[in-house]
Write an enzyme that holds these catalytic residues in place. Sequence first.
Site, short mmCIF file in Angstrom:
data_model
loop_
_atom_site.label_atom_id
_atom_site.label_comp_id
_atom_site.label_asym_id
_atom_site.label_seq_id
_atom_site.Cartn_x
_atom_site.Cartn_y
_atom_site.Cartn_z
N GLN A 138 0.85 -1.20 0.00
CA GLN A 138 0.00 0.00 0.00
C GLN A 138 0.88 1.25 0.00
O GLN A 138 0.62 2.22 -0.74
CB GLN A 138 -0.92 -0.01 1.23
CG GLN A 138 -1.84 1.18 1.32
CD GLN A 138 -2.91 1.18 0.24
OE1 GLN A 138 -3.63 0.22 0.09
NE2 GLN A 138 -3.00 2.27 -0.51
N ASP A 231 -7.81 6.57 6.97
CA ASP A 231 -8.15 5.14 6.84
C ASP A 231 -9.36 4.90 7.75
O ASP A 231 -9.71 5.76 8.57
CB ASP A 231 -6.94 4.29 7.28
CG ASP A 231 -7.11 2.80 6.95
OD1 ASP A 231 -8.11 2.43 6.31
OD2 ASP A 231 -6.23 2.02 7.36
N ARG A 312 -1.96 0.36 -6.90
CA ARG A 312 -1.67 -0.89 -6.18
C ARG A 312 -1.17 -1.95 -7.17
O ARG A 312 -0.26 -2.70 -6.87
CB ARG A 312 -2.93 -1.43 -5.47
CG ARG A 312 -3.51 -0.58 -4.36
CD ARG A 312 -2.56 -0.42 -3.19
NE ARG A 312 -2.04 -1.68 -2.67
CZ ARG A 312 -2.74 -2.57 -1.95
NH1 ARG A 312 -4.00 -2.34 -1.63
NH2 ARG A 312 -2.17 -3.69 -1.51
N1 CP Z 1 -6.21 -1.08 0.53
C1 CP Z 1 -6.39 -2.40 0.58
O1 CP Z 1 -5.56 -3.17 1.08
O2 CP Z 1 -7.55 -2.82 -0.03
P1 CP Z 1 -8.14 -4.29 0.08
O3 CP Z 1 -8.43 -4.57 1.52
O4 CP Z 1 -9.38 -4.28 -0.78
O5 CP Z 1 -7.10 -5.26 -0.46
#
Ligand code: CP
Length: 326
Positions: A138, A231, A312
């Site tokens: 991330q 977040d 990502r």
């Molecule tokens: N940001 C992230 O890790 O998304 P997911 O949980 O969908 O993989």
Amino acid sequence: MAANLKGRHFLKELDFTPAELDDLLSLAFTLKANKRAGVRGRTLEGKNVALIFEKPSTRTRCAFTVACVDEGAHPEYLGKGDIQLGKKESVADTARVLGRMFDGIQFRGFAHATVETLAKHAGVPVWNGLTDAWHPTQLLADVMTVREQFGTLRGVGLAYVGDGRNNVANSLLIGCAMFGMDVRIVSPESLFPEGWLVERAQAVAAQTGGKVTITSDVSAGVRGSHSVYTDVWASMGEEAKIAERIALLKPFKVTVGVMEATGRPEAIFLHCLPCFHNLDTEMSRQNPDICEADDEVFEGSWSRVFDQAENRMHTIKAVMVATLGR
Ligand code: CP
């Protein structure tokens, strides 16, 4: 790329040098440009990749899957309940079995010790797709998005506002310091990052020219920052704490006022996703106060969250190509 990362695991940012992380980022930009130009890579042709998921995922699962297929590898999804991992068979034994069949292993789950044990015993590269401690793939996507926006990372401000001791905050604190950024963690004191982590980030920043600030003052924390990041207030596995976190973190919600408090019209809004920003989800309908960001911010001109989500894939591809590719 300059650094030879073949055969390396990707478990947390601190396992790499700033130059190595920068090389991974450069490779991600190349792979993104290639994909946009329709240039297909074959660097993982003939490789088999295991994707172990103890926790659910949209972005990480899809990013690994698409990145594998783009580069010619076969991805195999191994979900919770599909394999014996840790229940009927130890993590070490599972690692040795998978390492005989697969060329690389992604793990998303709870304890960071699990991914460390997989890496110790698998004999093939192991990549951390999120543990309770770190979210390094991330971080790469986050800094890629910031660099796309501002052309550089050195001295660029990133203010993370919210739960300051979750995996995303940990990775941003260390990772942004490694890239020489001006990283701020803005959270209630009870959710400040662990002391040793702050000390490590400060030591890294002293080497890279970065800056580290930990504060519970939202206005001061975001002032002058090029980006504001948040977040969810309760991470996966913390669902029982939702009411307590809402009460604690409501003053840390990213509103239009918070974006304006940066004092920078060009400031961007970042989120690792999924994000509670309206009542279009089952969980936000049950807890209308759960939203960590206002819909006006998420949908507004500040928002780069879907660039981040796309990145990502390019950054995860870079990690696999660098550590496993031809
Ligand atoms: N940001 C992230 O890790 O998304 P997911 O949980 O969908 O993989």
